[in-house]
Design an enzyme around this catalytic site. Structure first.
Site, PDB file in Angstrom:
ATOM      1  N   CYS A 267     -18.795  -1.856 -74.927  1.00 37.20           N
ATOM      2  CA  CYS A 267     -18.563  -2.796 -76.053  1.00 37.20           C
ATOM      3  C   CYS A 267     -17.208  -3.532 -76.111  1.00 37.20           C
ATOM      4  O   CYS A 267     -16.168  -2.469 -75.937  1.00 37.20           O
ATOM      5  CB  CYS A 267     -18.402  -1.391 -77.091  1.00 37.20           C
ATOM      6  SG  CYS A 267     -17.878  -1.721 -78.698  1.00 37.20           S
TER       7      CYS A 267
ATOM      8  N   CYS B  23     -14.755  -2.434 -78.777  1.00 36.54           N
ATOM      9  CA  CYS B  23     -14.083  -0.822 -78.757  1.00 36.54           C
ATOM     10  C   CYS B  23     -12.938  -0.947 -77.859  1.00 36.54           C
ATOM     11  O   CYS B  23     -12.121   0.032 -78.032  1.00 36.54           O
ATOM     12  CB  CYS B  23     -15.462  -0.260 -77.860  1.00 36.54           C
ATOM     13  SG  CYS B  23     -16.936   0.136 -79.136  1.00 36.54           S
TER      14      CYS B  23
END
Length: 105
Positions: free
Chosen positions: A29, A32
């Site tokens: 991600c 993230c």
């Protein structure tokens, strides 16, 4: 406190006491990684924060138990109780506002 990595063996223990920021993230991600950097910067500024990171890719059962359907998701816990949550990248000021609202309450 340093930022701690959690897994199914210690996550519940790590969020049990005090004010804790739990960062649920995924291995691949990109947002993230951005949010992780924001948390690192906040931790450098406020070194006594408890920040716990949980990789949902490696711990899907915990992600399901805590209702994580998208990453990054951040949960804010006070003595084991969920007091706030946010899906997506939070800006530093927004994180600090949640800290101010709940950490000393």
């Amino acid at each position: 406190m340093a930022i701690q990595n959690a897994d199914k063996t210690n996550f519940k223990e790590l969020i049990r006491e005090d004010f804790v920021i739990a960062d649920f993230y995924g291995t691949t991600c990109v947002p993230c990684k951005l949010f992780s950097k924001i948390l690192e910067d906040i931790e450098a500024e406020i070194p006594f924060l408890n920040i716990v990171k949980l990789n949902t890719t490696d711990n899907p059962e915990l992600a399901e138990e805590y209702g994580i359907t998208a990453v990054p998701t951040v949960h804010f816990y006070k003595d084991g109780q969920l007091v706030a949550s946010h899906v997506g990248v939070m800006q530093p000021q927004a994180v600090k506002e949640v800290i101010a609202q709940h950490m000393y309450a």
